[in-house]
Design a protein around this motif. Sequence first.
Motif, PDB file in Angstrom:
ATOM      1  N   TYR A  22       0.838  -1.199  -0.084  1.00 49.53           N
ATOM      2  CA  TYR A  22      -0.072  -0.073   0.172  1.00 49.53           C
ATOM      3  C   TYR A  22       0.853   1.155   0.069  1.00 49.53           C
ATOM      4  O   TYR A  22       1.576   1.442   0.914  1.00 49.53           O
ATOM      5  CB  TYR A  22      -1.012   0.083   1.213  1.00 49.53           C
ATOM      6  CG  TYR A  22      -2.325   0.532   1.084  1.00 49.53           C
ATOM      7  CD1 TYR A  22      -3.459  -0.280   1.000  1.00 49.53           C
ATOM      8  CD2 TYR A  22      -2.347   1.854   0.992  1.00 49.53           C
ATOM      9  CE1 TYR A  22      -4.565   0.002   0.806  1.00 49.53           C
ATOM     10  CE2 TYR A  22      -3.817   2.562   0.485  1.00 49.53           C
ATOM     11  CZ  TYR A  22      -4.808   1.356   0.886  1.00 49.53           C
ATOM     12  OH  TYR A  22      -6.009   2.097   0.517  1.00 49.53           O
ATOM     13  N   ASP A  47      -2.872  -2.785  -2.931  1.00 47.07           N
ATOM     14  CA  ASP A  47      -3.811  -1.630  -3.313  1.00 47.07           C
ATOM     15  C   ASP A  47      -3.412  -1.250  -4.988  1.00 47.07           C
ATOM     16  O   ASP A  47      -2.374  -1.118  -5.075  1.00 47.07           O
ATOM     17  CB  ASP A  47      -3.326  -0.417  -2.264  1.00 47.07           C
ATOM     18  CG  ASP A  47      -3.794   0.920  -2.729  1.00 47.07           C
ATOM     19  OD1 ASP A  47      -5.381   0.772  -3.027  1.00 47.07           O
ATOM     20  OD2 ASP A  47      -3.294   1.996  -2.902  1.00 47.07           O
ATOM     21  N   SER A 107      -5.653   1.383  -6.242  1.00 43.48           N
ATOM     22  CA  SER A 107      -6.255   2.553  -6.450  1.00 43.48           C
ATOM     23  C   SER A 107      -5.586   3.348  -7.492  1.00 43.48           C
ATOM     24  O   SER A 107      -6.578   4.271  -8.086  1.00 43.48           O
ATOM     25  CB  SER A 107      -6.577   3.233  -5.040  1.00 43.48           C
ATOM     26  OG  SER A 107      -7.159   2.288  -4.185  1.00 43.48           O
ATOM     27  N   THR A 129      -9.449  -1.450  -4.187  1.00 43.53           N
ATOM     28  CA  THR A 129      -9.077  -0.367  -4.879  1.00 43.53           C
ATOM     29  C   THR A 129     -10.154   0.725  -4.568  1.00 43.53           C
ATOM     30  O   THR A 129     -11.214   0.279  -4.151  1.00 43.53           O
ATOM     31  CB  THR A 129      -9.642  -1.098  -6.467  1.00 43.53           C
ATOM     32  OG1 THR A 129      -9.665   0.027  -7.338  1.00 43.53           O
ATOM     33  CG2 THR A 129     -10.962  -1.862  -6.264  1.00 43.53           C
TER      34      THR A 129
END
Length: 140
Positions: free
Chosen positions: A23, A68, A70, A98
């Motif tokens: 992350y 992650d 995103s 996400t």
Amino acid sequence: MNANSMKALEVVAMTTKTILLIYKEPNMQEVVKACLTDLGGWNVRVANSTLEGLRQAILYQPDSIILDISTGAMDEFLFLKELRTLPTTQGIPVVLLTLKAKWVDLQKTLFPQDKIAAVIVNPLDPAMLSVQIAKVLGWD
């Protein structure tokens, strides 16, 4: 500590799962890590980049990877591709977190060989995150 207490600690240590959390955003990284350790009871290793994550996956062979995606950066998809080509890491289940992507959009980007265990879309429910992950990974 008596012998029975020591034996109980050994059993817990042997059965506790280890998760590699990749992350990039530090504040959310801490929130997710706290959910996984405090509520899930798992050991969590943290990587701040996919390159560091790949190195840790090779060295420590965690029970699962939480990634992650995103930002939707290309390095996250290259990470998945590389992870699946290495014999030591190809069997590690990956759960994607996400914020922006929808599952339908991810299906167009991901390939069957990526072997994604699940996609969890933000906003996360901190109280339920470890439950969701345990369920999709078949951990009781």
